[in-house]
Design a protein around this motif. Structure first.
Motif, PDB file in Angstrom:
ATOM      1  N   LEU A 220       0.831  -1.207   0.000  1.00 47.34           N
ATOM      2  CA  LEU A 220       0.000   0.000   0.000  1.00 47.34           C
ATOM      3  C   LEU A 220       0.858   1.247   0.000  1.00 47.34           C
ATOM      4  CD1 LEU A 220       0.208   1.200   3.121  1.00 47.34           C
ATOM      5  CD2 LEU A 220      -1.479  -0.550   3.587  1.00 47.34           C
ATOM      6  N   GLU A 221       0.257   2.346  -0.437  1.00 44.31           N
ATOM      7  CA  GLU A 221       0.879   3.664  -0.381  1.00 44.31           C
ATOM      8  C   GLU A 221       0.254   4.450   0.772  1.00 44.31           C
ATOM      9  OE1 GLU A 221       0.963   5.240  -4.779  1.00 44.31           O
ATOM     10  OE2 GLU A 221      -0.619   3.724  -4.508  1.00 44.31           O
ATOM     11  N   ILE A 252       3.942  -4.243   3.081  1.00 44.64           N
ATOM     12  CA  ILE A 252       4.904  -3.480   2.291  1.00 44.64           C
ATOM     13  C   ILE A 252       4.391  -2.048   2.159  1.00 44.64           C
ATOM     14  CG2 ILE A 252       6.101  -3.297   0.073  1.00 44.64           C
ATOM     15  CD1 ILE A 252       5.332  -6.295  -0.367  1.00 44.64           C
ATOM     16  N   ALA A 253       5.187  -1.099   2.590  1.00 40.74           N
ATOM     17  CA  ALA A 253       4.839   0.317   2.439  1.00 40.74           C
ATOM     18  C   ALA A 253       5.622   0.886   1.265  1.00 40.74           C
ATOM     19  CB  ALA A 253       5.149   1.095   3.709  1.00 40.74           C
ATOM     20  N   ASP A 254       4.906   1.306   0.228  1.00 38.03           N
ATOM     21  CA  ASP A 254       5.531   1.934  -0.927  1.00 38.03           C
ATOM     22  C   ASP A 254       5.699   3.422  -0.627  1.00 38.03           C
ATOM     23  OD1 ASP A 254       6.172   3.141  -3.330  1.00 38.03           O
ATOM     24  OD2 ASP A 254       4.822   1.904  -4.538  1.00 38.03           O
ATOM     25  N   GLY A 273       2.334   5.793  12.967  1.00 38.88           N
ATOM     26  CA  GLY A 273       3.123   4.983  13.886  1.00 38.88           C
ATOM     27  C   GLY A 273       3.261   3.538  13.446  1.00 38.88           C
ATOM     28  N   VAL A 274       2.848   3.226  12.225  1.00 35.94           N
ATOM     29  CA  VAL A 274       2.921   1.854  11.721  1.00 35.94           C
ATOM     30  C   VAL A 274       4.368   1.488  11.393  1.00 35.94           C
ATOM     31  CG1 VAL A 274       2.416   0.477   9.660  1.00 35.94           C
ATOM     32  CG2 VAL A 274       0.571   1.648  10.866  1.00 35.94           C
ATOM     33  N   LEU A 275       4.760   0.278  11.782  1.00 36.85           N
ATOM     34  CA  LEU A 275       6.056  -0.271  11.396  1.00 36.85           C
ATOM     35  C   LEU A 275       5.804  -1.360  10.361  1.00 36.85           C
ATOM     36  CD1 LEU A 275       7.898  -0.606  14.842  1.00 36.85           C
ATOM     37  CD2 LEU A 275       8.241   1.143  13.078  1.00 36.85           C
ATOM     38  N   PRO A 276       6.082  -1.090   9.090  1.00 35.83           N
ATOM     39  CA  PRO A 276       5.855  -2.110   8.063  1.00 35.83           C
ATOM     40  C   PRO A 276       6.945  -3.182   8.142  1.00 35.83           C
ATOM     41  CG  PRO A 276       6.863  -0.176   7.092  1.00 35.83           C
ATOM     42  CD  PRO A 276       6.607   0.155   8.547  1.00 35.83           C
ATOM     43  N   ASP A 277       6.767  -4.227   7.364  1.00 37.70           N
ATOM     44  CA  ASP A 277       7.793  -5.261   7.261  1.00 37.70           C
ATOM     45  C   ASP A 277       8.798  -4.928   6.168  1.00 37.70           C
ATOM     46  OD1 ASP A 277       6.663  -7.284   9.201  1.00 37.70           O
ATOM     47  OD2 ASP A 277       4.974  -7.066   7.828  1.00 37.70           O
TER      48      ASP A 277
END
Length: 458
Positions: A220-221, A252-254, A273-277
């Motif tokens: 996601l963006e 996955i953060a694009d 505050g999200v921690l993506p992988d």
């Protein structure tokens, strides 16, 4: 601030010749050159000078690549230092002092909890290759192949990245609704619309008859750029993180366009505050030169040597320019500056909307701003909001160019005027940008009314 640049004049022969040869030699796939028929010869900061002698305020910034604008002194000095040192310019994926300095600076900007347990993969120089790497990584690590993506997404133009984007037609991914306030897919908007989207996602993953097997990842963006400058609500971002974490689905953060201070925090995931992988990074991290990487949790590092390779992974000039850019943005708190100035510009544009019914919505985060143009007079009895006005948006873009302002269009229907100025934008320049946009909008509206009137029967 009044518009002081002269009206367009006849183009010099040399300028016309360059444009003519481009149209003859380059492919039909060219994009920006069609709506921006200019020949840049010099640039500094916000300003581009064309071969015709005209000056333009550049609110495209290399599609968000130029965090510091054109030819910033710290970027030029970093490049010159490498050139003067005799260091190799091409080193595949070997270690160098320049590469080490870039990686160290990059990790210093990342959320600490993420950076402390992260690995980095240098990819081919375009962001789309980094997206491909991210998809390959999670598929390797999980042993699964499916993918969760979102309507309106844009992740690049190579096969896998394009398949994950909203415009794909031959789809092998599961498409989920991206929350929108203005054109909410559920017709409610706000937190309720975001909550419905999250519930749909959860139900799809837990329903044994949904036809959606456990996927390899979700991409996601944090702010959809090409999709129309649509920020994901923070509460929705946290829900996506909770949903994926509970089901062991890598997130996955694009951040190709949202990163390096663009949205008002150094990385857009910091708003929630999200921690993506996995984080996909490109554009501004190269300081105006091609560079793309993915950074991910070490637990996912299940690749074999050469699992994702490429000849041009070691661009020393880009790493030097990128390290200088990252440091400058961090040390000068340009993310905070983007948040402050962006809020001010959004307020001005929202005030402008009161006098221009064709502005359906103004939205964005930091210096990533979108103005959606609509047709308020169109008959759409069943629609909650007026229909999009792509022809008006194209006219506004042209009128902006006539006034020395470069803007881009985006959105599902190319009806959103996008502003991506450099983070070094001054207060005075921001006023000039808004004044030129307002003037262009008024001119496009008047021209549209004249055309409409000419079609009325006598």
């Amino acid at each position: 601030m009044a518009v002081t640049d002269p009206a367009p004049v006849a183009l010099p022969v040399a300028h016309e010749g360059i444009l003519r040869r481009q149209s003859l030699r380059e492919s039909a796939a060219r994009t920006y050159a069609r709506s921006l028929p200019i020949v840049p010869v010099r640039a500094r900061g916000l300003t581009i000078e064309g071969a015709d002698g005209r000056r333009y305020l550049d609110c495209l910034s290399g599609a968000g690549t130029l965090a510091l604008g054109h030819n910033h002194p710290v970027v030029l000095e970093a490049i010159k230092k490498v050139l003067d040192s005799g260091a190799p310019l091409h080193i595949l994926d070997l270690a160098t002092p320049v590469k080490d300095a870039f990686t160290t600076e990059l990790f210093a900007t990342l959320p600490r909890q993420f950076a402390d347990d992260a690995r980095i993969q240098f990819c081919g120089p375009a962001g789309t290759d980094a997206v491909e790497a991210a998809l390959k990584l999670v598929r390797t690590a999980t042993g699964r192949s499916g993918l969760l993506t979102f309507t309106g997404a844009y992740h690049g133009m190579t096969a896998g990245a394009l398949e994950a984007s909203g415009g794909a037609t031959d789809v092998r991914v599961t498409r989920l609704p991206f929350p929108q306030n203005y054109r909410c897919p559920f017709g409610v908007g706000g937190e309720r619309g975001a909550e419905l989207g999250a519930r749909w996602t959860e139900n799809l993953l837990d329903d044994p008859k949904s036809g959606v097997p456990s996927p390899a990842g979700m991409i996601l963006e944090p702010v959809q750029g090409e999709g129309g400058v649509i920020p994901a609500p923070d509460i929705w971002m946290r829900r996506m993180r909770d949903i994926t974490a509970a089901r062991s689905i890598p997130l996955i953060a694009d951040e190709v366009q949202t990163g390096v201070g663009r949205t008002g925090t150094f990385w857009a995931v910091e708003h929630s505050g999200v921690l993506p992988d996995v984080m996909v990074l490109s554009k501004a991290i190269g300081g105006s030169l091609p560079l793309a990487v993915i950074v991910y949790r070490s637990e996912l590092d299940a690749w074999q040597p050469g699992a994702h390779a490429g000849t041009f992974r070691g661009n020393q000039l880009a790493m030097a320019a990128g390290a200088a850019t990252l440091a400058y943005v961090r040390e000068n708190r340009l993310a905070d500056r983007a948040a402050t100035l962006g809020t001010r510009m959004l307020g001005c544009l929202q005030g402008m909307a009161a006098a221009h019914p064709c502005i359906g919505d103004v939205r964005g985060r930091g210096l990533m701003i979108g103005i959606e143009l609509v047709d308020p007079d169109a008959e759409a009895p069943d629609a909650l909001v007026p229909p999009p006005a792509p022809a008006l948006a194209a006219a506004v873009q042209q009128e902006c160019l006539n006034r020395g302002l470069i803007v881009e269009l985006g959105g599902r229907h190319s009806d959103v005027v996008r502003l991506l100025p450099p983070l070094t934008l001054t207060d005075e320049q921001a006023i000039a940008v808004l004044d030129r946009f307002a003037d262009a909008l008024t001119a496009a509206e008047r021209a549209g009314r004249r055309r409409s009137d000419s079609r009325q029967p006598y």
